[in-house]
Design an enzyme around this catalytic site. Structure first.
Site, PDB file in Angstrom:
ATOM      1  N   SER A 275       0.819  -1.213   0.000  1.00 58.38           N
ATOM      2  CA  SER A 275       0.000   0.000   0.000  1.00 58.38           C
ATOM      3  C   SER A 275       0.853   1.263   0.000  1.00 58.38           C
ATOM      4  CB  SER A 275      -0.901   0.005   1.241  1.00 58.38           C
ATOM      5  OG  SER A 275      -1.524   1.252   1.429  1.00 58.38           O
TER       6      SER A 275
ATOM      7  N   GLU B  42       0.190   3.671   1.736  1.00 59.33           N
ATOM      8  CA  GLU B  42       0.219   4.130   3.121  1.00 59.33           C
ATOM      9  C   GLU B  42       1.539   3.777   3.807  1.00 59.33           C
ATOM     10  OE1 GLU B  42      -1.841   5.913   5.054  1.00 59.33           O
ATOM     11  OE2 GLU B  42      -3.312   6.270   3.461  1.00 59.33           O
TER      12      GLU B  42
ATOM     13  N   TYR C  34      -2.189   0.500  10.247  1.00 60.53           N
ATOM     14  CA  TYR C  34      -2.368  -0.160   8.949  1.00 60.53           C
ATOM     15  C   TYR C  34      -1.091  -0.060   8.117  1.00 60.53           C
ATOM     16  CZ  TYR C  34      -3.875  -0.839   4.112  1.00 60.53           C
ATOM     17  OH  TYR C  34      -3.966  -1.255   2.809  1.00 60.53           O
TER      18      TYR C  34
END
Length: 337
Positions: free
Chosen positions: A131, A133, A154
């Site tokens: 990801s 992120e 996350y």
């Protein structure tokens, strides 16, 4: 010989589009779903229940990324040519409220799957859904050489899963690839994610069912693409002779504010009349800007995004307006009866 694939997270946005893609390419697709007291297969019902889709083409298995023994047994039994790990607790804001669960499913789940592949002794190609992120506070543009600085549980869990995938590739010679996907949306996006929250609200406000939409940080900048195009990139990664890691993105930056503007404009409304700021939706630590450089994916995979930001927003708004219109019409019919 016909290929087989295993998809974890098959009932999610990406899993459903990937299942469609692989079935269209002639694969037999096995999907993992979690046992639940309620049905949660609405994103794949149209293919699973389609009489044109033979039962043997899409096979669902009750299993979980928390159960390594079950994963090993399943992998040994079906021996898939390709494994796509899309299963995760993938909501960034929720990860602050459930950090241990997020770390277990999103991080340790990837390790359990990799170890299950190794223990089962099968030869397969593995895709790990990484990801954007993971980059977190690192300034854009971000590519495969950009250092990670996650800003959420996350993001931290995804960094663990990323390096675990690299480790198993190097330690055991696995064909294991990380796809570092930037934000990708569609009408199948979960309703609690900001883009879908916006487009659903546009439909409801247009229909007179609500007046305002409450959001957190409107200045957050993201690189938004169209999910069906991104699952094509996943598949292309596993067709390469050698495993590698790839960023998948549009390279275009847009703020949440801009998404609101486009979404409301799609139905002829001014977003400033309806959008309100609510600090309860802010994250404890924010990621200001994620903008990807996907030049490696273009060069090595021949992949380029085609759907623009404006087109993506319009697609999602039309879908939510149409779904709400059909729902209200159905309610009216039931009342008349």
């Amino acid at each position: 010989m016909r290929k087989t694939a295993l998809i974890t997270g098959v009932t999610g946005q990406d899993g459903s589009y990937l299942a469609e893609l692989l079935l269209a390419k002639g694969y037999q697709v096995h999907g993992l779903i979690r046992r639940s007291s309620s049905f949660n297969t609405e994103r794949i019902d149209h293919i699973y229940q389609d009489p044109q889709t033979p039962e043997r083409d899409l096979v669902l298995h009750h299993a979980d990324l928390s159960d390594g023994v079950a994963l090993t047994s399943l992998l040994h039994r079906i021996a898939p040519d390709e494994v796509y790990n899309l299963g995760a607790q993938s909501h960034v804001r929720v990860s602050f409220d459930a950090p241990l669960y997020t770390g277990d499913v999103t991080g340790m789940g990837a390790l359990r799957l990799l170890e299950a592949v190794r223990a089962s002794g099968i030869e397969t190609r593995i895709y790990q859904a990484s990801s954007s992120e993971m980059f977190g506070a690192t300034p854009p543009p971000q590519n495969e050489r950009t250092p990670f600085h996650p800003r959420s549980p996350y993001g931290c869990a995804k960094v663990f899963a990323y390096w675990t995938t690299v480790n198993y590739r190097e330690a055991y010679g696995m064909h294991a690839t990380n796809g570092i996907l930037f934000n990708h949306e569609s009408p199948r996006r979960g309703e609690t994610f900001v883009t879908r929250k916006i487009t659903r609200a546009v439909a409801r406000i247009q229909a007179g069912l609500q007046q305002h939409l409450y959001l957190g940080n409107l200045d957050a900048v993201r690189d938004w693409g169209y999910a069906p195009e991104y699952v094509e990139a996943m598949w292309r990664m596993l067709q390469q002779d050698e495993p590698d890691d790839y960023v998948v993105a549009t390279g275009q930056a847009h703020s949440v504010r801009e998404f609101c503007q486009e979404a409301f404009a799609a139905v002829g409304m001014d977003w400033t009349d309806h959008v309100r700021y609510d600090p309860k939706y802010d994250r404890p630590s924010e990621v200001d800007a994620l903008i990807g450089d996907a030049s490696k994916a273009e060069r090595k995979l021949g992949w380029k995004p085609a759907v623009t930001f404006r087109e993506l927003t319009a697609i999602m708004v039309r879908a939510d307006v149409g779904a709400l219109t059909a729902q209200l019409a159905g309610s009216a019919v039931r009342v008349d009866r």
